[in-house]
Write a protein that holds these residues in place. Structure first.
Motif, PDB file in Angstrom:
ATOM      1  N   SER A 196      43.843  40.917  45.177  1.00 48.77           N
ATOM      2  CA  SER A 196      43.538  39.554  44.721  1.00 48.77           C
ATOM      3  C   SER A 196      42.183  39.513  44.028  1.00 48.77           C
ATOM      4  CB  SER A 196      43.581  38.575  45.896  1.00 48.77           C
ATOM      5  OG  SER A 196      42.680  38.961  46.917  1.00 48.77           O
ATOM      6  N   THR A 197      41.202  40.249  44.573  1.00 49.65           N
ATOM      7  CA  THR A 197      39.878  40.293  43.952  1.00 49.65           C
ATOM      8  C   THR A 197      39.933  40.957  42.583  1.00 49.65           C
ATOM      9  OG1 THR A 197      38.772  40.357  46.107  1.00 49.65           O
ATOM     10  CG2 THR A 197      37.533  41.163  44.208  1.00 49.65           C
ATOM     11  N   GLU A 198      40.626  42.078  42.502  1.00 50.79           N
ATOM     12  CA  GLU A 198      40.714  42.787  41.232  1.00 50.79           C
ATOM     13  C   GLU A 198      41.437  41.955  40.189  1.00 50.79           C
ATOM     14  OE1 GLU A 198      41.713  47.215  39.476  1.00 50.79           O
ATOM     15  OE2 GLU A 198      42.611  46.619  41.378  1.00 50.79           O
ATOM     16  N   ALA A 199      42.491  41.259  40.608  1.00 48.12           N
ATOM     17  CA  ALA A 199      43.226  40.408  39.665  1.00 48.12           C
ATOM     18  C   ALA A 199      42.319  39.317  39.096  1.00 48.12           C
ATOM     19  CB  ALA A 199      44.449  39.794  40.341  1.00 48.12           C
ATOM     20  N   ARG A 200      41.493  38.713  39.960  1.00 46.74           N
ATOM     21  CA  ARG A 200      40.567  37.685  39.462  1.00 46.74           C
ATOM     22  C   ARG A 200      39.568  38.275  38.478  1.00 46.74           C
ATOM     23  NH1 ARG A 200      40.950  35.788  44.823  1.00 46.74           N
ATOM     24  NH2 ARG A 200      39.080  36.932  45.481  1.00 46.74           N
ATOM     25  N   ALA A 201      39.078  39.479  38.789  1.00 44.76           N
ATOM     26  CA  ALA A 201      38.110  40.116  37.895  1.00 44.76           C
ATOM     27  C   ALA A 201      38.744  40.454  36.543  1.00 44.76           C
ATOM     28  CB  ALA A 201      37.549  41.378  38.549  1.00 44.76           C
ATOM     29  N   LEU A 202      39.944  40.992  36.571  1.00 39.01           N
ATOM     30  CA  LEU A 202      40.616  41.336  35.316  1.00 39.01           C
ATOM     31  C   LEU A 202      40.935  40.081  34.510  1.00 39.01           C
ATOM     32  CD1 LEU A 202      43.038  44.175  36.508  1.00 39.01           C
ATOM     33  CD2 LEU A 202      40.865  44.424  35.300  1.00 39.01           C
ATOM     34  N   ARG A 203      41.307  39.029  35.193  1.00 40.37           N
ATOM     35  CA  ARG A 203      41.570  37.764  34.488  1.00 40.37           C
ATOM     36  C   ARG A 203      40.290  37.253  33.822  1.00 40.37           C
ATOM     37  NH1 ARG A 203      45.425  33.452  33.920  1.00 40.37           N
ATOM     38  NH2 ARG A 203      44.340  32.052  32.492  1.00 40.37           N
ATOM     39  N   LYS A 204      39.168  37.407  34.522  1.00 41.16           N
ATOM     40  CA  LYS A 204      37.892  36.961  33.969  1.00 41.16           C
ATOM     41  C   LYS A 204      37.524  37.753  32.721  1.00 41.16           C
ATOM     42  CE  LYS A 204      33.723  34.973  34.171  1.00 41.16           C
ATOM     43  NZ  LYS A 204      33.502  33.521  34.025  1.00 41.16           N
ATOM     44  N   VAL A 205      37.772  39.053  32.740  1.00 44.95           N
ATOM     45  CA  VAL A 205      37.389  39.911  31.615  1.00 44.95           C
ATOM     46  C   VAL A 205      38.377  39.812  30.462  1.00 44.95           C
ATOM     47  CG1 VAL A 205      36.990  42.299  30.877  1.00 44.95           C
ATOM     48  CG2 VAL A 205      36.170  41.532  33.109  1.00 44.95           C
ATOM     49  N   PHE A 206      39.684  39.800  30.781  1.00 40.89           N
ATOM     50  CA  PHE A 206      40.717  39.957  29.753  1.00 40.89           C
ATOM     51  C   PHE A 206      41.614  38.741  29.537  1.00 40.89           C
ATOM     52  CE2 PHE A 206      40.082  44.332  31.415  1.00 40.89           C
ATOM     53  CZ  PHE A 206      39.691  44.948  30.242  1.00 40.89           C
ATOM     54  N   GLY A 207      41.529  37.734  30.376  1.00 42.31           N
ATOM     55  CA  GLY A 207      42.553  36.704  30.323  1.00 42.31           C
ATOM     56  C   GLY A 207      43.864  37.293  30.825  1.00 42.31           C
TER      57      GLY A 207
END
Length: 406
Positions: free
Chosen positions: A310-321
Motif C-alpha cells: 500500500s505504501t509503495e503504491a501511494r509512492a508510485l502514484r505520487k511520482v507517476f500518476g
C-alpha cells in the motif's frame, strides 16, 4: 546525467529456474515457485521459494562447492553465466580493468547455523576451520573475483533487500569513474534456514497461507498477508556502451539512472507516505534525464506484505500518476531478500528486450487502495523505451534504477 552502462550479460539462479530462458518463461507466465519445504517442516512457516535443481557439485565442481556457503555458490554460478552470456573470455580480458559488486545482507546463514549447532552439541573441536571465510558477507565478492580472475575493485553492498539494486548503482559508478571497463554487479541470498525463517515469521513478515503456498505470494492483492521467503542470485555484466561496441557485444538494455535514499523512520516499516522511495525514484529519473511519463513499466518491490504494497503504491502514484504498467515478479519468485533488486533489474531488462510486461501472479482482487496500473492475469505486450525497478530494505533503504531499451 551520468554515463550509461550497457547490460551485455545476465546470469540468473532463482526460484523461477537457472538461466535466462527458464526465468523469463516462468515470470512471463506468472508461474509461482512456492511450495512446502521439507527443510522447514514443523516451523510456523513451512513453505518457501527455493532454487530448483541446483546441484553445486555438478555446476562448480565438488572441490570448489564444499568450501562455499550456498549464497556464494549461487553468485558464482550466476557470475559464470553472465560472463558467458556476454561473450567475454576471462583468459584474455584485462582483469585489472574488471570489477565486481555484489549485494548481500545475511551472509552465510547455512554455515553459521550448522557450525553453531556443532559447537553446542559436540564442542569446539568439531567446528570447521572454514566457518569464518564461508560466512563472511564480503567473501562472495572475493570468491567470485578469485574464480574469474577479477583484479579490479571487489565490493559488497549491504542495504538489506535493496542490496542488489544498490550494487548495480555502485557498479555503474565504477564505470563512470574510469576505474573499470567491465563490472559484474548483482545480488545474492541463501537464507532459507530454520532460525532465519523463524525470525522473519516471528516478526509477522511472512504469509501464513500454509494450506496453499503456491498462491501465498500475491503482491498488491486485497487478500495478501505477508511474503514468501526465497533465495537466489542475479549477476549482470555492465559495460560502457563504447566498450561494448568495440568488442561487438549486444545489450539487453542500458542502465541510465540510479537513485538512493533513506527513510530515517523505522527499523522494519517503510515511511507511511513512501517519502524515501519517492525521493529515490525522482533522483533516478533526474539521473536518467527522464520525465515520469516516459517510464512505460515499473518492476515494483511489491513484497505481498500489507504495509509495503500500500505504501509503495501511494509512492508510485505520487511520482507517476496511473501511467506505467506496474508488476511485481515476487508473485513468482517470492522475496529473495538481498538478491531481489538484482533479479528484478534483470527481469526489467528482459521486459524491455521482449517489449512485454510480466503479470503480477496470484492477484485475485486488487487492493482498492492500490490506485496504479497493476498488470495481472497474463503478460502485456507494450511499447517501452524506459522502465524502472524499485527496491526497499529494512533500515529504511530505498533504491531505484532506470533502464533504457537497447
Amino acid at each position: 546525467m551520468s554515463a550509461a552502462a550497457s547490460i551485455t550479460g545476465i546470469g540468473l539462479v532463482t526460484p523461477a529456474g537457472i538461466g535466462i530462458e527458464d526465468n523469463w518463461s516462468a515470470v512471463a507466465a506468472g508461474r509461482s515457485a512456492a511450495a512446502h519445504d521439507p527443510q522447514l517442516a514443523g516451523l510456523p512457516t513451512d513453505f518457501s521459494c527455493r532454487v530448483p535443481g541446483f546441484d553445486a557439485d555438478a555446476l562448480l565442481g565438488r572441490r570448489t562447492a564444499w568450501r562455499l556457503d550456498p549464497f556464494t555458490r549461487f553468485a558464482m554460478v550466476a557470475a559464470r553465466q553472465a560472463v558467458k552470456d556476454a561473450g567475454l573470455d576471462t583468459r584474455t580480458w584485462d582483469g585489472a580493468r574488471v570489477g565486481v559488486v555484489l549485494g548481500n545482507s545475511l551472509g552465510g546463514t547455512h554455515t553459521m547455523e550448522e557450525q553453531t549447532r556443532r559447537f553446542y552439541e559436540d564442542g569446539p573441536d568439531d567446528v570447521s576451520a572454514l566457518t569464518v571465510p564461508k560466512s563472511m558477507v564480503n567473501m562472495v565478492a572475493g570468491y567470485v573475483a578469485m574464480d574469474l580472475g577479477i583484479l579490479g575493485p571487489s565490493l559488497v553492498t549491504a542495504t538489506a533487500c535493496a542490496s542488489g539494486a544498490t550494487a548495480l548503482g555502485v557498479g555503474r559508478s565504477l564505470l563512470a569513474s574510469g576505474l573499470c571497463d567491465i563490472v559484474l554487479a548483482g545480488g545474492t541470498e541463501a537464507a532459507l534456514t530454520p532460525a532465519t525463517v523463524t525470525g522473519l515469521s516471528r516478526m509477522g513478515a511472512l504469509s501464513e497461507r500454509r494450506e496453499d503456498p503456491q498462491r501465498a505470494s500475491r503482491p498488491f492483492c486485497a487478500h495478501r498477508d505477508g511474503f514468501v521467503p526465497g533465495e537466489g542470485a542475479a549477476v549482470l555484466v555492465l559495460e560502457g556502451p563504447g566498450h561494448a561496441r568495440v568488442r561487438g557485444a549486444s545489450a539487453y538494455a542500458d542502465l541510465v539512472g540510479f537513485g538512493a535514499s533513506s527513510d530515517a523512520h523505522h527499523a522494519t516499516q517503510p515511511h507511511p507516505e513512501g517519502q524515501g522511495l519517492i525521493r529515490a525514484a525522482q533522483d533516478a529519473l533526474r539521473d536518467a534525464d527522464a520525465l515520469p511519463d516516459e517510464i512505460g513499466h515499473v518492476n515494483a518491490h511489491g513484497t505481498s506484505t500489507p504495509l509495503n504494497d500500500s505504501t509503495e503504491a501511494r509512492a508510485l502514484r505520487k511520482v507517476f500518476g496511473t501511467g506505467p504498467a506496474v508488476a511485481s515478479t515476487k508473485g513468482v519468485t517470492g522475496h529473495t531478500l538481498a538478491a531481489a533488486g538484482a533479479i528484478e533489474a534483470a527481469y526489467t531488462a528482459l521486459a524491455l528486450h521482449h517489449q512485454t510486461v510480466p503479470p503480477t501472479a496470484n492477484v485475485e482482487r486488487l487492493d482498492p487502495e492500490v490506485d496504479i496500473d497493476v498488470v495481472t492475469g497474463q503478460a502485456r505486450p507494450a511499447r517501452m523505451e524506459l522502465a524502472m525497478s524499485t527496491s526497499l530494505g529494512f533500515g529504511g533503504h530505498n533504491a531505484a534504477l532506470v533502464l533504457k531499451a537497447a
